[in-house]
Design a protein around this motif. Structure first.
Motif, short mmCIF file in Angstrom:
data_model
loop_
_atom_site.label_atom_id
_atom_site.label_comp_id
_atom_site.label_asym_id
_atom_site.label_seq_id
_atom_site.Cartn_x
_atom_site.Cartn_y
_atom_site.Cartn_z
N LYS A 1 -30.74 -107.43 -4.54
CA LYS A 1 -31.47 -106.78 -4.43
C LYS A 1 -30.75 -106.20 -3.53
O LYS A 1 -31.23 -104.56 -3.77
N GLN A 2 -29.61 -106.12 -3.68
CA GLN A 2 -29.17 -105.15 -2.40
C GLN A 2 -27.84 -103.94 -2.66
O GLN A 2 -27.95 -103.04 -1.91
N HIS A 3 -26.94 -104.38 -3.98
CA HIS A 3 -26.67 -103.99 -4.48
C HIS A 3 -26.65 -103.05 -5.86
O HIS A 3 -26.88 -104.03 -7.21
N VAL A 4 -25.85 -102.35 -6.10
CA VAL A 4 -25.90 -101.62 -7.73
C VAL A 4 -24.04 -101.57 -8.33
O VAL A 4 -23.85 -100.68 -7.00
N ARG A 5 -24.03 -101.88 -9.15
CA ARG A 5 -22.62 -101.25 -9.67
C ARG A 5 -22.53 -100.34 -11.17
O ARG A 5 -23.80 -100.46 -11.91
N VAL A 6 -22.39 -98.77 -10.16
CA VAL A 6 -22.12 -98.29 -11.53
C VAL A 6 -20.81 -98.01 -12.35
O VAL A 6 -19.71 -97.83 -11.76
N MET A 7 -20.72 -98.09 -13.49
CA MET A 7 -19.71 -97.87 -14.54
C MET A 7 -19.93 -96.00 -15.01
O MET A 7 -20.17 -96.46 -15.85
N TYR A 8 -18.59 -95.29 -14.57
CA TYR A 8 -18.34 -94.75 -14.66
C TYR A 8 -17.98 -94.35 -16.48
O TYR A 8 -16.70 -94.54 -16.62
N ILE A 9 -19.09 -93.47 -16.91
CA ILE A 9 -18.41 -93.44 -18.90
C ILE A 9 -17.19 -92.34 -18.96
O ILE A 9 -17.69 -91.55 -18.42
N GLY A 10 -16.10 -91.88 -19.97
CA GLY A 10 -15.10 -91.26 -20.11
C GLY A 10 -15.88 -90.80 -20.84
O GLY A 10 -17.30 -90.16 -20.94
N GLU A 11 -14.84 -89.79 -21.61
CA GLU A 11 -15.04 -88.77 -23.07
C GLU A 11 -15.37 -89.64 -23.67
O GLU A 11 -15.91 -88.73 -24.80
N ARG A 12 -15.47 -91.07 -24.26
CA ARG A 12 -15.34 -91.43 -25.59
C ARG A 12 -16.68 -92.35 -24.81
O ARG A 12 -17.19 -93.48 -24.10
N ALA A 13 -18.01 -92.79 -26.27
CA ALA A 13 -18.63 -93.87 -25.12
C ALA A 13 -18.48 -94.97 -25.22
O ALA A 13 -17.41 -95.27 -25.99
N GLY A 14 -18.99 -95.01 -24.48
CA GLY A 14 -18.02 -97.55 -23.93
C GLY A 14 -16.80 -97.45 -23.14
O GLY A 14 -16.50 -98.21 -22.80
N VAL B 1 -15.07 -97.18 -19.72
CA VAL B 1 -15.20 -96.79 -18.50
C VAL B 1 -13.83 -96.60 -17.99
O VAL B 1 -12.72 -97.35 -17.64
N THR B 2 -14.30 -95.50 -17.12
CA THR B 2 -13.42 -95.13 -16.37
C THR B 2 -13.48 -95.45 -14.77
O THR B 2 -11.99 -95.45 -14.47
N ARG B 3 -13.70 -95.67 -14.13
CA ARG B 3 -14.21 -96.45 -13.12
C ARG B 3 -15.61 -96.96 -12.84
O ARG B 3 -16.77 -96.72 -13.56
N VAL B 4 -15.35 -97.96 -11.61
CA VAL B 4 -16.46 -98.92 -11.86
C VAL B 4 -16.66 -99.11 -9.81
O VAL B 4 -15.46 -99.28 -9.38
N LEU B 5 -17.70 -98.73 -9.45
CA LEU B 5 -18.08 -98.39 -8.14
C LEU B 5 -19.21 -99.40 -7.82
O LEU B 5 -19.22 -99.61 -8.66
N ILE B 6 -19.58 -99.97 -6.48
CA ILE B 6 -20.72 -100.55 -6.54
C ILE B 6 -21.11 -100.08 -5.27
O ILE B 6 -20.37 -99.20 -3.64
N PHE B 7 -22.84 -99.58 -4.68
CA PHE B 7 -22.95 -98.52 -3.62
C PHE B 7 -24.23 -99.90 -2.86
O PHE B 7 -24.80 -100.79 -3.93
N LYS C 1 -18.02 -100.35 -2.62
CA LYS C 1 -16.03 -100.81 -2.43
C LYS C 1 -16.16 -100.14 -3.93
O LYS C 1 -16.60 -100.23 -5.01
N GLU C 2 -14.79 -100.59 -4.67
CA GLU C 2 -15.09 -100.67 -6.09
C GLU C 2 -15.13 -101.80 -6.93
O GLU C 2 -14.48 -102.89 -5.97
N GLY C 3 -15.28 -101.32 -7.74
CA GLY C 3 -16.07 -103.05 -8.50
C GLY C 3 -14.83 -103.05 -9.68
O GLY C 3 -14.15 -102.14 -9.85
N ASN C 4 -14.67 -104.40 -10.58
CA ASN C 4 -14.23 -104.76 -11.73
C ASN C 4 -15.94 -104.24 -12.89
O ASN C 4 -16.28 -103.92 -12.83
N ARG C 5 -14.53 -104.34 -14.02
CA ARG C 5 -15.71 -103.57 -15.57
C ARG C 5 -15.75 -104.91 -16.16
O ARG C 5 -16.20 -103.94 -16.82
#
Length: 133
Positions: free
Chosen positions: A96-109, A111-117, A126-130
């Motif tokens: 329960k320490q990290h969350v992956r965030v997938m940023y959604i672009g101009e179309r539904a679904g 993924v333009t970028r993935v980051l770990i927080f 760090k950068e994450g994978n998709r």
């Protein structure tokens, strides 16, 4: 030559006159600060209590109040239905320490970028994978 009393009186009269001016609030008025150390530009601005648990996902629409966001649930299909401009948050199975965030672009679904927080601090890790688990 002036007497010391006259010189002191002149200094007091100059000190009594003051000039005041008001800031216009422009960027040139702000002090310049030297930045050192790691960048804090990438931070997750979501309250930790609203981040999904390990193995769960939720879509998050920036600018929408936390109480009006979708609930956390199974990750099945969340990415496919994430609206444009949103984020898909995935709780990672690492204690329960990290969350992956997938940023959604101009179309539904899309993924333009993935980051770990970090969940508790919101700090970028760090950068994450998709690949959605």
């Amino acid at each position: 030559m002036r007497s010391p009393i006259t010189a002191a009186a002149m200094l007091l009269s100059f000190a009594a006159c003051s000039v005041s001016y008001q800031s216009t609030g422009t960027a040139t008025d702000a002090p310049v600060e030297e930045v050192t150390g790691p960048s804090t530009a990438a931070t997750l601005d979501i309250p930790p209590g609203h981040l999904p648990d390990a193995g769960e996902c939720r879509s998050w629409i920036p600018g929408t109040p936390p109480g009006r966001q979708d609930r956390a649930r199974s990750c099945d299909g969340v990415l496919d239905h994430a609206p444009p401009g949103s984020m898909v948050l995935e709780g990672l199975p690492d204690g329960k320490q990290h969350v992956r965030v997938m940023y959604i672009g101009e179309r539904a679904g899309e993924v333009t970028r993935v980051l770990i927080f970090e969940k508790q601090t919101g700090k970028y890790v760090k950068e994450g994978n998709r690949d959605l688990r």
